[in-house]
Design a protein around this motif. Structure first.
Motif, mmCIF file in Angstrom:
data_model
loop_
_atom_site.group_PDB
_atom_site.id
_atom_site.type_symbol
_atom_site.label_atom_id
_atom_site.label_comp_id
_atom_site.label_asym_id
_atom_site.label_seq_id
_atom_site.Cartn_x
_atom_site.Cartn_y
_atom_site.Cartn_z
ATOM 1 N N MET A 20 1.631 2.094 -10.215
ATOM 2 C CA MET A 20 1.247 0.747 -9.867
ATOM 3 C C MET A 20 -0.116 0.787 -9.171
ATOM 4 O O MET A 20 -0.390 1.680 -8.391
ATOM 5 C CB MET A 20 2.308 0.128 -8.959
ATOM 6 N N LEU A 30 -0.821 -3.890 -5.357
ATOM 7 C CA LEU A 30 0.292 -3.771 -4.425
ATOM 8 C C LEU A 30 -0.085 -4.316 -3.043
ATOM 9 O O LEU A 30 0.681 -5.061 -2.427
ATOM 10 C CB LEU A 30 0.735 -2.314 -4.330
ATOM 11 N N THR A 60 -0.399 -8.123 -3.146
ATOM 12 C CA THR A 60 0.912 -8.752 -3.269
ATOM 13 C C THR A 60 1.682 -8.694 -1.956
ATOM 14 O O THR A 60 2.326 -9.667 -1.569
ATOM 15 C CB THR A 60 1.720 -8.080 -4.399
ATOM 16 N N THR A 73 4.440 -8.553 -9.746
ATOM 17 C CA THR A 73 4.557 -7.507 -8.728
ATOM 18 C C THR A 73 5.336 -8.012 -7.520
ATOM 19 O O THR A 73 6.124 -7.273 -6.921
ATOM 20 C CB THR A 73 3.168 -7.015 -8.301
#
Length: 72
Positions: free
Chosen positions: A1, A6, A9, A51
């Protein structure tokens, strides 16, 4: 990822959890900041939402996990 995806998010999830509705961070705000910064990153809105769902699923939708700061 992707680490940037990440991080963006997680920032979005945290803003939804801790802020009042008037102060929420929007995906468009995150996209604007990342595109103007030194990194010049571009995030797609649907990938952020996808995500977000994945992170919440891995946490079993439990946003009230105790943190070390909760015990201070």
């Amino acid at each position: 990822m992707d680490e940037n995806l990440l991080a963006a998010t997680c920032l979005l999830i945290a803003s939804k959890f801790y802020e009042i509705d008037e102060n929420l961070i929007l995906v468009s705000d995150i996209q604007k900041e990342l595109s103007e910064g030194d990194l010049k990153l571009r995030l797609r809105g649907f990938s952020v939402y996808r995500t977000e769902i994945e992170i919440l699923k891995r946490m079993d939708w439990n946003m009230l996990r105790p943190l070390p700061l909760d015990y201070l």
